[in-house]
Each structure stands twice: as structure tokens, then as C-alpha cells.
Design a protein around this motif. Structure first.
Motif, PDB file in Angstrom:
ATOM      1  N   TYR A  90       0.810  -1.206   0.000  1.00  0.00           N
ATOM      2  CA  TYR A  90       0.000   0.000   0.000  1.00  0.00           C
ATOM      3  C   TYR A  90       0.851   1.265   0.000  1.00  0.00           C
ATOM      4  CZ  TYR A  90      -3.542   3.343   1.600  1.00  0.00           C
ATOM      5  OH  TYR A  90      -4.367   4.428   1.721  1.00  0.00           O
ATOM      6  N   HIS A  91       1.901   1.279   0.789  1.00  0.00           N
ATOM      7  CA  HIS A  91       2.717   2.496   0.916  1.00  0.00           C
ATOM      8  C   HIS A  91       3.470   2.812  -0.371  1.00  0.00           C
ATOM      9  CE1 HIS A  91       1.774   2.938   5.135  1.00  0.00           C
ATOM     10  NE2 HIS A  91       2.078   1.670   5.337  1.00  0.00           N
ATOM     11  N   SER A  92       3.868   1.783  -1.107  1.00  0.00           N
ATOM     12  CA  SER A  92       4.563   2.045  -2.375  1.00  0.00           C
ATOM     13  C   SER A  92       3.602   2.631  -3.400  1.00  0.00           C
ATOM     14  CB  SER A  92       5.209   0.763  -2.908  1.00  0.00           C
ATOM     15  OG  SER A  92       4.229  -0.147  -3.397  1.00  0.00           O
ATOM     16  N   ILE A  93       2.318   2.259  -3.312  1.00  0.00           N
ATOM     17  CA  ILE A  93       1.308   2.847  -4.209  1.00  0.00           C
ATOM     18  C   ILE A  93       1.119   4.321  -3.880  1.00  0.00           C
ATOM     19  CG2 ILE A  93      -1.074   2.716  -5.030  1.00  0.00           C
ATOM     20  CD1 ILE A  93      -1.097  -0.210  -4.071  1.00  0.00           C
ATOM     21  N   ILE A  94       1.008   4.626  -2.598  1.00  0.00           N
ATOM     22  CA  ILE A  94       0.852   6.013  -2.144  1.00  0.00           C
ATOM     23  C   ILE A  94       1.997   6.869  -2.642  1.00  0.00           C
ATOM     24  CG2 ILE A  94       0.965   7.488  -0.096  1.00  0.00           C
ATOM     25  CD1 ILE A  94      -1.785   6.400  -0.380  1.00  0.00           C
ATOM     26  N   ASP A  95       3.227   6.349  -2.564  1.00  0.00           N
ATOM     27  CA  ASP A  95       4.400   7.105  -3.018  1.00  0.00           C
ATOM     28  C   ASP A  95       4.307   7.421  -4.507  1.00  0.00           C
ATOM     29  OD1 ASP A  95       5.505   7.084  -0.498  1.00  0.00           O
ATOM     30  OD2 ASP A  95       6.825   5.381  -0.891  1.00  0.00           O
ATOM     31  N   ALA A  96       3.878   6.451  -5.306  1.00  0.00           N
ATOM     32  CA  ALA A  96       3.795   6.666  -6.755  1.00  0.00           C
ATOM     33  C   ALA A  96       2.700   7.657  -7.116  1.00  0.00           C
ATOM     34  CB  ALA A  96       3.558   5.334  -7.462  1.00  0.00           C
ATOM     35  N   LEU A  97       1.621   7.699  -6.331  1.00  0.00           N
ATOM     36  CA  LEU A  97       0.477   8.570  -6.627  1.00  0.00           C
ATOM     37  C   LEU A  97       0.678  10.006  -6.144  1.00  0.00           C
ATOM     38  CD1 LEU A  97      -2.552   6.268  -5.693  1.00  0.00           C
ATOM     39  CD2 LEU A  97      -1.717   6.814  -7.978  1.00  0.00           C
ATOM     40  N   LYS A  98       1.640  10.221  -5.300  1.00  0.00           N
ATOM     41  CA  LYS A  98       1.809  11.532  -4.677  1.00  0.00           C
ATOM     42  C   LYS A  98       1.943  12.645  -5.724  1.00  0.00           C
ATOM     43  CE  LYS A  98       4.016  11.273  -0.937  1.00  0.00           C
ATOM     44  NZ  LYS A  98       5.125  11.057   0.044  1.00  0.00           N
ATOM     45  N   LEU A 109      -4.801   8.501 -12.501  1.00  0.00           N
ATOM     46  CA  LEU A 109      -4.139   7.203 -12.523  1.00  0.00           C
ATOM     47  C   LEU A 109      -4.694   6.362 -13.658  1.00  0.00           C
ATOM     48  CD1 LEU A 109      -2.465   4.797 -11.317  1.00  0.00           C
ATOM     49  CD2 LEU A 109      -4.496   4.253  -9.955  1.00  0.00           C
ATOM     50  N   PHE A 110      -3.793   5.748 -14.424  1.00  0.00           N
ATOM     51  CA  PHE A 110      -4.143   4.710 -15.385  1.00  0.00           C
ATOM     52  C   PHE A 110      -3.677   3.393 -14.776  1.00  0.00           C
ATOM     53  CE2 PHE A 110      -3.653   8.570 -17.825  1.00  0.00           C
ATOM     54  CZ  PHE A 110      -4.671   8.520 -18.768  1.00  0.00           C
ATOM     55  N   TYR A 111      -4.623   2.535 -14.427  1.00  0.00           N
ATOM     56  CA  TYR A 111      -4.274   1.298 -13.732  1.00  0.00           C
ATOM     57  C   TYR A 111      -4.586   0.080 -14.585  1.00  0.00           C
ATOM     58  CZ  TYR A 111      -4.482  -2.649 -10.531  1.00  0.00           C
ATOM     59  OH  TYR A 111      -4.286  -3.883  -9.945  1.00  0.00           O
ATOM     60  N   ASN A 112      -3.569  -0.751 -14.802  1.00  0.00           N
ATOM     61  CA  ASN A 112      -3.802  -2.057 -15.424  1.00  0.00           C
ATOM     62  C   ASN A 112      -3.034  -3.106 -14.638  1.00  0.00           C
ATOM     63  OD1 ASN A 112      -1.259  -2.967 -17.369  1.00  0.00           O
ATOM     64  ND2 ASN A 112      -1.378  -0.735 -17.108  1.00  0.00           N
ATOM     65  N   PHE A 113      -3.678  -4.230 -14.416  1.00  0.00           N
ATOM     66  CA  PHE A 113      -3.088  -5.280 -13.593  1.00  0.00           C
ATOM     67  C   PHE A 113      -2.122  -6.124 -14.401  1.00  0.00           C
ATOM     68  CE2 PHE A 113      -3.168  -9.703 -12.065  1.00  0.00           C
ATOM     69  CZ  PHE A 113      -2.723  -9.527 -10.764  1.00  0.00           C
ATOM     70  N   GLU A 114      -0.922  -6.297 -13.886  1.00  0.00           N
ATOM     71  CA  GLU A 114       0.081  -7.170 -14.482  1.00  0.00           C
ATOM     72  C   GLU A 114       0.286  -8.344 -13.538  1.00  0.00           C
ATOM     73  OE1 GLU A 114       3.361  -7.791 -17.447  1.00  0.00           O
ATOM     74  OE2 GLU A 114       1.319  -7.030 -17.380  1.00  0.00           O
ATOM     75  N   GLU A 128      -5.359  13.096  -2.085  1.00  0.00           N
ATOM     76  CA  GLU A 128      -6.266  14.223  -2.322  1.00  0.00           C
ATOM     77  C   GLU A 128      -6.167  14.791  -3.731  1.00  0.00           C
ATOM     78  OE1 GLU A 128      -5.730  17.163   0.672  1.00  0.00           O
ATOM     79  OE2 GLU A 128      -6.522  15.897   2.304  1.00  0.00           O
ATOM     80  N   THR A 129      -5.020  14.635  -4.380  1.00  0.00           N
ATOM     81  CA  THR A 129      -4.840  15.242  -5.709  1.00  0.00           C
ATOM     82  C   THR A 129      -5.461  14.418  -6.828  1.00  0.00           C
ATOM     83  OG1 THR A 129      -2.677  14.168  -5.853  1.00  0.00           O
ATOM     84  CG2 THR A 129      -2.718  16.454  -5.073  1.00  0.00           C
ATOM     85  N   ILE A 130      -5.826  13.161  -6.570  1.00  0.00           N
ATOM     86  CA  ILE A 130      -6.370  12.301  -7.622  1.00  0.00           C
ATOM     87  C   ILE A 130      -7.785  12.742  -7.989  1.00  0.00           C
ATOM     88  CG2 ILE A 130      -7.196   9.972  -8.172  1.00  0.00           C
ATOM     89  CD1 ILE A 130      -4.249  10.074  -8.391  1.00  0.00           C
ATOM     90  N   ASP A 131      -7.964  13.082  -9.259  1.00  0.00           N
ATOM     91  CA  ASP A 131      -9.275  13.503  -9.757  1.00  0.00           C
ATOM     92  C   ASP A 131      -9.973  12.410 -10.558  1.00  0.00           C
ATOM     93  OD1 ASP A 131      -9.279  16.183  -8.755  1.00  0.00           O
ATOM     94  OD2 ASP A 131      -7.901  16.746 -10.363  1.00  0.00           O
TER      95      ASP A 131
END
Length: 298
Positions: A69-77, A82-87, A118-121
């Protein structure tokens, strides 16, 4: 021209998993449009990004595990989208009955992280047409299958259609969390990606391909079209819900032969078939995406 959701030159967006074939090409296209991109990769693929941008401020590569979870938060900061696709994990590349649990956990973590950023729209969630087509009533429906339809998880489990089951459960999980947390999300339910270098007869999407063909719902999509679709639904403020995305229906015998040759290039040529003139009625619709495209281009 439809209103743009954002100004690319001042936007920062995240692509996850950027090391997938789709993800990498999304990163390239977004950089070309002037975006600052956070390319979130798992445990491989960082080297391929080195020559993508001469401006080091425009591209940042993050090690981001969808189960951390924390690594996701870091990338989204600092990102607005977000464009999310599962690998699938490299140690478990094949879909089986347990992959749904894996994919659901990843989707849950990513959507929860978006809700806390908060910045994710807007989130563009890549799903699959296999989350639409597998239904007991698919042959008796009066209307074509479209974004309003969902695959039947029990049917998928019964016939070991693990790709369809995983994509359906993961997408439903993402939608439930997005609605609960107030995350603005759209999904792309993509056909079989024809430009994937790993495409083969063993591609999980293709389990049940013969039945999809007979039902008129075996659909494919080219990479450029799929990348464009992701950007269209992200930029257009009117986009909403799910979008079936394909630009070809495999519904004639020659089409099926062409696909078979691509999947098994070493196989001997097949003899001419009496089915050469047979045409299977298309039973799946992408009118919603086509309308969005027309609105953008007008």
C-alpha cells in the motif's frame, strides 16, 4: 471539440503497471502530450524507460508493488490521475482459480490509495471484455452485450474461465470501493490486445475462444486504439462508467484463420473450409465508446 479534463502540460499522472505492454505505451503517449508521468513498475522493466524523455523532470520511475500500500501512495503523490492495469506477478503469470484473489487484493489496494490521495481527480481502470461476455443468457438476449452486462462469476468458475472470473470480480471490487470512497473512476473493458508481444494460444483471455467466436463476441483491439481510448475517457469530463473497447470482431472463418495463424505461426496451413462464406452475427456493441470518439472529434 469535447472539453478537456486537464491541461497535459501542467498535469502529473501515474501509470501502473507501467512495465506492461499497454502501460509502457501509455507512458510514451502521455509524455508526447506534455504530461509529467509517474511510471509505477513492479520488480522489472525500469531499464526500458531510460530513453523515453530527455527531460528528467517529466518522467519519474517508481518501484510500486500493488500489494504494498505504501509504495502505491508514493507513486500517486502529486498526481491528478491514474491509469491502472493489472500485471500478473512474474512468479504466477498464468490465470488459475486463485488469480481472482490476487487481482482483487491489488485492485482494492490501488483504489484505497487513490481515495487517500487528495490530488487524484480521475482513475482509468483497465478491465476486459471477458468481464462482460460470460453469461448463461448470452444467446437469448434481445439486445447485444454491452457495458451494462457483467460476466457470471459462477459460470466462469464452473467452466474454469479464470480470466473472466478474475477480471469480473476485480472490476466489481474496484467499482464498489470507488463508489464508497467517492473516487471518480471509469473502466475500459478491452478486447484481446493483438499487438502484445506475449500473445499466444496460451493467452488467458482466449480460454473459451471457440464459444466466444460462435456467439459473435470474440473481439480484438489494436494497441494504438486502446491507448487512445484510455486517454479519451480520461480527458473528457463527460466520460462515465464502463466502456467496451475493441475495433475488430472475429466473426468469419477467414478472420478466425488469420487469428489462429497469428497465435500459432508454426502450425501447418489449414485446408480450405466449407465455412468460408459463413458469417456469424455480431452480438456485442461498443457504441458508447464510438459516441465518445465522435464527440471528441467533432
Amino acid at each position: 471539440m469535447a472539453p478537456s479534463f486537464y491541461d497535459p502540460s501542467v498535469s502529473t499522472v501515474c501509470v501502473m503497471d507501467a512495465s506492461s505492454h499497454l502501460g509502457f505505451n501509455l507512458v510514451k503517449r502521455l509524455l508526447q502530450r506534455g504530461c509529467t508521468v509517474h511510471a509505477a513498475v513492479q520488480d522489472h522493466g525500469e531499464e526500458q524507460f531510460r530513453r523515453l524523455s530527455a527531460d528528467s523532470d517529466k518522467l519519474k520511475v517508481f518501484r510500486s508493488d500493488p500489494f504494498d500500500y505504501h509504495s502505491i501512495i508514493d507513486a500517486l503523490k502529486g498526481c491528478s490521475g491514474l491509469f491502472y492495469n493489472f500485471e500478473a506477478p512474474r512468479d504466477q503469470p498464468d490465470y488459475d482459480e486463485y488469480m481472482a484473489d490476487v487481482e482483487v487484493r491489488a485492485a482494492h489496494n490501488v483504489l484505497e490509495a487513490c481515495a487517500q490521495t487528495e490530488t487524484i481527480d480521475k482513475v482509468v481502470f483497465t478491465s476486459s471484455a471477458t468481464a462482460v461476455v460470460w453469461r448463461e443468457d448470452r444467446k437469448s438476449l434481445d439486445l447485444d452485450l454491452d457495458e451494462r452486462h457483467w460476466s457470471d462469476v459462477n459460470l466462469c468458475r464452473k467452466f474454469k474461465l479464470w480470466h473472466g472470473m478474475s477480471k469480473t470480480v476485480a472490476e466489481k471490487t474496484a467499482w464498489a470501493l470507488a463508489m464508497d470512497r467517492g473516487v471518480n473512476m471509469v473502466s475500459i473493458n478491452a478486447g484481446l490486445l493483438m499487438d502484445d508481444p506475449d500473445l499466444s494460444i496460451k493467452t488467458p483471455y482466449l480460454r473459451g475462444a471457440a464459444e466466444m467466436y460462435e456467439d459473435g463476441v470474440l473481439v480484438t483491439v489494436d494497441l494504438d486504439f486502446l491507448v487512445d481510448a484510455h486517454i479519451w475517457v480520461f480527458e473528457d469530463i463527460s466520460s462515465y462508467g464502463r466502456y467496451l473497447c475493441f475495433n475488430r470482431v472475429i466473426n468469419t472463418h477467414p478472420d478466425a484463420l488469420t487469428l489462429a495463424r497469428k497465435l500459432t505461426p508454426s502450425a501447418p496451413p489449414m485446408p480450405p473450409s466449407e465455412e468460408g462464406e459463413r458469417f456469424i452475427e455480431q452480438r456485442i456493441s461498443n457504441k458508447k465508446l464510438n459516441k465518445l470518439m465522435v464527440d471528441i472529434q467533432s
